[in-house]
Motif scaffolding. Structure first.
Motif, PDB file in Angstrom:
ATOM      1  N   PHE A  29       0.815  -1.208   0.000  1.00 18.16           N
ATOM      2  CA  PHE A  29       0.000   0.000   0.000  1.00 18.16           C
ATOM      3  C   PHE A  29       0.851   1.261   0.000  1.00 18.16           C
ATOM      4  O   PHE A  29       0.518   2.239  -0.665  1.00 18.16           O
ATOM      5  N   VAL A  30       1.965   1.247   0.725  1.00 18.45           N
ATOM      6  CA  VAL A  30       2.857   2.411   0.735  1.00 18.45           C
ATOM      7  C   VAL A  30       3.489   2.607  -0.637  1.00 18.45           C
ATOM      8  O   VAL A  30       3.524   3.723  -1.172  1.00 18.45           O
ATOM      9  N   SER A  31       3.993   1.530  -1.232  1.00 19.65           N
ATOM     10  CA  SER A  31       4.643   1.665  -2.540  1.00 19.65           C
ATOM     11  C   SER A  31       3.647   2.050  -3.630  1.00 19.65           C
ATOM     12  O   SER A  31       3.977   2.834  -4.524  1.00 19.65           O
ATOM     13  N   SER A  32       2.422   1.529  -3.572  1.00 15.76           N
ATOM     14  CA  SER A  32       1.437   1.904  -4.587  1.00 15.76           C
ATOM     15  C   SER A  32       0.969   3.347  -4.406  1.00 15.76           C
ATOM     16  O   SER A  32       0.530   3.969  -5.358  1.00 15.76           O
ATOM     17  N   HIS A  33       1.086   3.871  -3.204  1.00 13.54           N
ATOM     18  CA  HIS A  33       0.724   5.272  -2.969  1.00 13.54           C
ATOM     19  C   HIS A  33       1.768   6.213  -3.579  1.00 13.54           C
ATOM     20  O   HIS A  33       1.424   7.227  -4.180  1.00 13.54           O
ATOM     21  N   PHE A  34       3.049   5.873  -3.440  1.00 15.07           N
ATOM     22  CA  PHE A  34       4.110   6.753  -3.925  1.00 15.07           C
ATOM     23  C   PHE A  34       4.443   6.539  -5.392  1.00 15.07           C
ATOM     24  O   PHE A  34       4.859   7.458  -6.074  1.00 15.07           O
ATOM     25  N   GLN A  35       4.289   5.329  -5.891  1.00 15.81           N
ATOM     26  CA  GLN A  35       4.619   5.029  -7.291  1.00 15.81           C
ATOM     27  C   GLN A  35       3.404   4.384  -7.933  1.00 15.81           C
ATOM     28  O   GLN A  35       3.123   3.211  -7.697  1.00 15.81           O
ATOM     29  N   ARG A  36       2.701   5.144  -8.761  1.00 20.34           N
ATOM     30  CA  ARG A  36       1.458   4.647  -9.358  1.00 20.34           C
ATOM     31  C   ARG A  36       1.709   3.594 -10.431  1.00 20.34           C
ATOM     32  O   ARG A  36       0.931   2.676 -10.604  1.00 20.34           O
TER      33      ARG A  36
END
Length: 76
Positions: A29-36
């Protein structure tokens, strides 16, 4: 999920499965928030490799599922 299975196979400890799954979910969830966009698609685009998206493949008919009933299909 692959990393959870690999760590479990190495440790053979059921106590690590739930914390690993929680940490992997948080990481996702953190990575998908910062890198779409996926990182490999961005790197390929930077290198000049323009890959079609899943939506464009479906629209253009490149992604088809064959039932195996066509005369030229092989059955094993």
């Amino acid at each position: 999920m692959t990393s959870v299975v690999m760590i479990f196979e190495i440790t053979r400890d059921y106590a690590v499965i739930v914390p690993l799954m929680i940490s992997k979910s948080g990481q996702f969830f953190v990575s998908s928030h910062f890198q779409r966009q996926p990182i490999y698609e961005v790197l390929a685009y930077q290198d000049g490799i323009h890959l079609p998206s899943a939506e464009s493949r479906i629209v253009s008919g490149q992604r088809r599922v064959f039932s195996g009933d066509a005369p030229g299909d092989r059955k094993y």
